[in-house]
Design a protein around this motif. Structure first.
Motif, PDB file in Angstrom:
ATOM      1  N   HIS A  98       0.834  -1.200   0.000  1.00 28.66           N
ATOM      2  CA  HIS A  98       0.000   0.000   0.000  1.00 28.66           C
ATOM      3  C   HIS A  98       0.874   1.257   0.000  1.00 28.66           C
ATOM      4  O   HIS A  98       1.878   1.333   0.706  1.00 28.66           O
ATOM      5  CB  HIS A  98      -0.917   0.014   1.219  1.00 28.66           C
ATOM      6  N   VAL A  99       0.485   2.223  -0.814  1.00 26.37           N
ATOM      7  CA  VAL A  99       1.233   3.472  -0.972  1.00 26.37           C
ATOM      8  C   VAL A  99       0.440   4.613  -0.355  1.00 26.37           C
ATOM      9  O   VAL A  99      -0.770   4.738  -0.573  1.00 26.37           O
ATOM     10  CB  VAL A  99       1.508   3.756  -2.458  1.00 26.37           C
ATOM     11  N   LEU A 100       1.116   5.437   0.436  1.00 25.74           N
ATOM     12  CA  LEU A 100       0.490   6.582   1.092  1.00 25.74           C
ATOM     13  C   LEU A 100       1.244   7.857   0.735  1.00 25.74           C
ATOM     14  O   LEU A 100       2.466   7.847   0.569  1.00 25.74           O
ATOM     15  CB  LEU A 100       0.494   6.405   2.613  1.00 25.74           C
ATOM     16  N   MET A 101       0.496   8.939   0.611  1.00 23.33           N
ATOM     17  CA  MET A 101       1.107  10.253   0.440  1.00 23.33           C
ATOM     18  C   MET A 101       1.535  10.784   1.803  1.00 23.33           C
ATOM     19  O   MET A 101       0.831  10.599   2.794  1.00 23.33           O
ATOM     20  CB  MET A 101       0.116  11.224  -0.206  1.00 23.33           C
ATOM     21  N   VAL A 102       2.695  11.442   1.849  1.00 25.72           N
ATOM     22  CA  VAL A 102       3.156  12.089   3.074  1.00 25.72           C
ATOM     23  C   VAL A 102       2.922  13.588   2.931  1.00 25.72           C
ATOM     24  O   VAL A 102       3.345  14.209   1.954  1.00 25.72           O
ATOM     25  CB  VAL A 102       4.648  11.822   3.342  1.00 25.72           C
ATOM     26  N   GLU A 103       2.226  14.153   3.900  1.00 27.30           N
ATOM     27  CA  GLU A 103       1.952  15.587   3.917  1.00 27.30           C
ATOM     28  C   GLU A 103       2.846  16.247   4.956  1.00 27.30           C
ATOM     29  O   GLU A 103       2.749  15.954   6.150  1.00 27.30           O
ATOM     30  CB  GLU A 103       0.477  15.822   4.243  1.00 27.30           C
ATOM     31  N   GLN A 104       3.724  17.113   4.488  1.00 23.71           N
ATOM     32  CA  GLN A 104       4.616  17.808   5.409  1.00 23.71           C
ATOM     33  C   GLN A 104       3.811  18.738   6.308  1.00 23.71           C
ATOM     34  O   GLN A 104       2.954  19.497   5.846  1.00 23.71           O
ATOM     35  CB  GLN A 104       5.653  18.619   4.639  1.00 23.71           C
ATOM     36  N   GLN A 105       4.055  18.633   7.601  1.00 28.76           N
ATOM     37  CA  GLN A 105       3.316  19.446   8.556  1.00 28.76           C
ATOM     38  C   GLN A 105       3.549  20.922   8.286  1.00 28.76           C
ATOM     39  O   GLN A 105       4.670  21.371   8.064  1.00 28.76           O
ATOM     40  CB  GLN A 105       3.747  19.103   9.976  1.00 28.76           C
ATOM     41  N   GLY A 106       2.455  21.711   8.284  1.00 30.62           N
ATOM     42  CA  GLY A 106       2.572  23.142   8.045  1.00 30.62           C
ATOM     43  C   GLY A 106       3.335  23.849   9.147  1.00 30.62           C
ATOM     44  O   GLY A 106       3.336  23.419  10.307  1.00 30.62           O
TER      45      GLY A 106
ATOM     46  N   LEU B 146       6.037  10.078  -1.001  1.00 29.56           N
ATOM     47  CA  LEU B 146       5.280   8.826  -1.044  1.00 29.56           C
ATOM     48  C   LEU B 146       6.002   7.796  -0.194  1.00 29.56           C
ATOM     49  O   LEU B 146       7.230   7.685  -0.239  1.00 29.56           O
ATOM     50  CB  LEU B 146       5.166   8.297  -2.480  1.00 29.56           C
ATOM     51  N   VAL B 147       5.240   7.036   0.575  1.00 32.48           N
ATOM     52  CA  VAL B 147       5.813   5.960   1.368  1.00 32.48           C
ATOM     53  C   VAL B 147       5.061   4.676   1.036  1.00 32.48           C
ATOM     54  O   VAL B 147       3.842   4.688   0.883  1.00 32.48           O
ATOM     55  CB  VAL B 147       5.746   6.279   2.882  1.00 32.48           C
TER      56      VAL B 147
ATOM     57  N   LYS C 204      -1.105  -2.887  14.773  1.00 32.59           N
ATOM     58  CA  LYS C 204      -1.436  -1.504  15.121  1.00 32.59           C
ATOM     59  C   LYS C 204      -0.521  -0.474  14.481  1.00 32.59           C
ATOM     60  O   LYS C 204      -0.803   0.727  14.557  1.00 32.59           O
ATOM     61  CB  LYS C 204      -1.388  -1.327  16.641  1.00 32.59           C
ATOM     62  N   MET C 205       0.600  -0.880  13.893  1.00 29.00           N
ATOM     63  CA  MET C 205       1.544   0.045  13.266  1.00 29.00           C
ATOM     64  C   MET C 205       2.202  -0.662  12.092  1.00 29.00           C
ATOM     65  O   MET C 205       1.992  -1.855  11.885  1.00 29.00           O
ATOM     66  CB  MET C 205       2.566   0.566  14.266  1.00 29.00           C
ATOM     67  N   SER C 206       3.007   0.074  11.337  1.00 25.07           N
ATOM     68  CA  SER C 206       3.636  -0.492  10.138  1.00 25.07           C
ATOM     69  C   SER C 206       5.005   0.130   9.919  1.00 25.07           C
ATOM     70  O   SER C 206       5.282   1.248  10.378  1.00 25.07           O
ATOM     71  CB  SER C 206       2.778  -0.230   8.892  1.00 25.07           C
ATOM     72  N   TYR C 207       5.839  -0.595   9.189  1.00 23.59           N
ATOM     73  CA  TYR C 207       7.064  -0.029   8.643  1.00 23.59           C
ATOM     74  C   TYR C 207       6.832   0.266   7.161  1.00 23.59           C
ATOM     75  O   TYR C 207       6.240  -0.533   6.431  1.00 23.59           O
ATOM     76  CB  TYR C 207       8.226  -1.002   8.773  1.00 23.59           C
ATOM     77  N   GLY C 208       7.327   1.426   6.723  1.00 24.84           N
ATOM     78  CA  GLY C 208       7.228   1.801   5.319  1.00 24.84           C
ATOM     79  C   GLY C 208       8.550   2.334   4.823  1.00 24.84           C
ATOM     80  O   GLY C 208       9.409   2.745   5.609  1.00 24.84           O
ATOM     81  N   LEU C 209       8.710   2.355   3.500  1.00 22.81           N
ATOM     82  CA  LEU C 209       9.915   2.882   2.867  1.00 22.81           C
ATOM     83  C   LEU C 209       9.542   4.131   2.084  1.00 22.81           C
ATOM     84  O   LEU C 209       8.604   4.108   1.274  1.00 22.81           O
ATOM     85  CB  LEU C 209      10.522   1.842   1.926  1.00 22.81           C
ATOM     86  N   VAL C 210      10.256   5.226   2.340  1.00 24.24           N
ATOM     87  CA  VAL C 210      10.017   6.468   1.603  1.00 24.24           C
ATOM     88  C   VAL C 210      10.522   6.280   0.174  1.00 24.24           C
ATOM     89  O   VAL C 210      11.721   6.134  -0.052  1.00 24.24           O
ATOM     90  CB  VAL C 210      10.721   7.661   2.279  1.00 24.24           C
TER      91      VAL C 210
END
Length: 370
Positions: free
Chosen positions: A301-309, A330-331, A339-345
């Motif tokens: 699964h691919v997720l967009m990363v939104e940089q905190q304002g 993208l990660v 309950k959690m996951s590891y992802g690769l940027v």
């Protein structure tokens, strides 16, 4: 001629997913096909500077190759169609050529096989199976796939065997040393030795999402007496210390093929941490996320990363204001837990940080720059 073909048919990418193969077993996934692709325009599919031809070189990954043609690499399944000219869609080798061509009024990508050969002047060498292009840089995540573990309940630690002493009163042990553990160690084969690492907590509720166990080595069980187990360390990446955890090795298959796709469910989470204590994050770094299998996440699964304002002060009222966030990367999930996951940027156009939001990728927006 090329401009007419590409300019008039941007709705289809034809056989890209199969042509570059992506090593991801797309044909095995239900619900993926040409019908989904019709929702994508040409502008939403191809890079503006997509080449006519690209020769695969050693060091490429299938993600990177796709990114040369696709604006959104995570949309591979949505533009996938069968390409009968590729006999083995799971393998692409250095020397193969991916090319753009007119496919009955649709822009398609084909593959010219290099016949498994790489020409290195002045000789020709056959490329073995193990040198096929990887889907993603597997060396960045192999440690987490093979050795890292996460337990959901910290109370489980009380039930696990642990090192109580080294041979001859050693405080630390290494490969070839004998050591003693207390507790139940199932089986008679090799065991893993782990050190308690990061405690992953939900920033809002304080719920423990997972307790990281870092691999420090492996040992061979020799014998046991009462609740004491005698072990011989066979390999070690760090010194083995008292209180390190002893567990049977997991009998899980090493995943090397990933099928990138957006999650089926809506996901809204945060980057929890970067293993190793780093705070600022770039491409090809592993991150821990506060969402897992219970939230619908799966490997690939691919997720967009939104940089905190940025947090600023209102010039009139002096109140603190948080500016809107910006999509910055993208990660891809490669190891989900409950309950959690590891992802690769996989992509990052800005420096990412712990606390940045992750969410479903938005179709029609430019992907973050590689």
């Amino acid at each position: 001629m090329r401009q007419t073909t590409r300019g008039g048919m941007r709705r289809w990418l034809g056989s890209l997913g199969q042509a570059v193969a992506l090593g991801l077993a797309m044909a095995m996934v239900p619900g993926v096909g040409a019908a989904q692709a019709q929702g994508l325009s040409w502008d939403e599919s191809l890079q503006r500077d997509a080449p006519d031809r690209y020769t695969v070189v050693r060091g490429d990954t299938l993600w990177d190759i796709s990114g040369r043609f696709l604006r959104h690499p995570w949309q591979w399944p949505e533009v996938w169609q069968v390409n009968p000219q590729i006999r083995n869609p799971h393998l692409i080798y250095p020397g193969d050529v991916v090319y753009l061509y007119d496919c009955n009024g649709r822009p398609c990508l084909g593959l010219e096989r290099g016949q498994g050969e790489v020409r290195l002047s002045p000789e020709v060498r056959t490329t073995p199976h193990r040198e096929a292009i990887e889907p993603i840089p597997l060396q960045a995540i192999q440690h987490f796939l093979r050795e890292h573990r996460v337990i959901d309940d910290p109370e489980d630690l009380d039930e696990l065997a642990y090192v109580v002493a080294g041979d001859d009163r050693r405080l630390v042990s290494g490969a070839g040393d004998r050591l003693y553990a207390r507790g139940s160690v199932e089986g008679r084969g090799r065991v893993g030795i782990y050190r308690v690492g990061e405690r992953y907590l939900d920033s809002a509720s304080g719920e423990l999402l997972g307790l990281e166990l870092e691999s420090v080595g492996q040992a061979r069980r020799m014998r046991s007496e009462d609740d004491i187990v005698v072990l011989e360390v066979t390999t070690s990446s760090q010194e083995v210390r008292n209180e390190d955890i002893v567990l049977p090795l997991e009998s899980r298959e090493l995943i090397t093929q990933f099928y990138p796709r957006p999650p089926e469910r809506e996901v809204d989470g945060r980057i929890l941490a970067v293993p190793g204590g780093v705070r600022f994050i770039g491409r090809l770094q592993v991150v821990a996320l506060d969402r897992g299998r219970r939230d619908g996440l799966e490997a690939g699964h691919v997720l967009m990363v939104e940089q905190q304002g940025e947090l600023v002060s209102d010039p009139r009222t002096s109140e603190a204001l948080r500016l809107p966030g910006e999509d910055a990367g993208l990660v891809m999930i490669f190891r989900p837990y409950e309950k959690m996951s590891y992802g690769l940027v996989m992509q990052a156009s800005r420096t990412l940080a712990v606390g940045d939001r992750v969410h479903n990728p938005r179709q029609g927006l430019d992907a973050a720059q590689r």
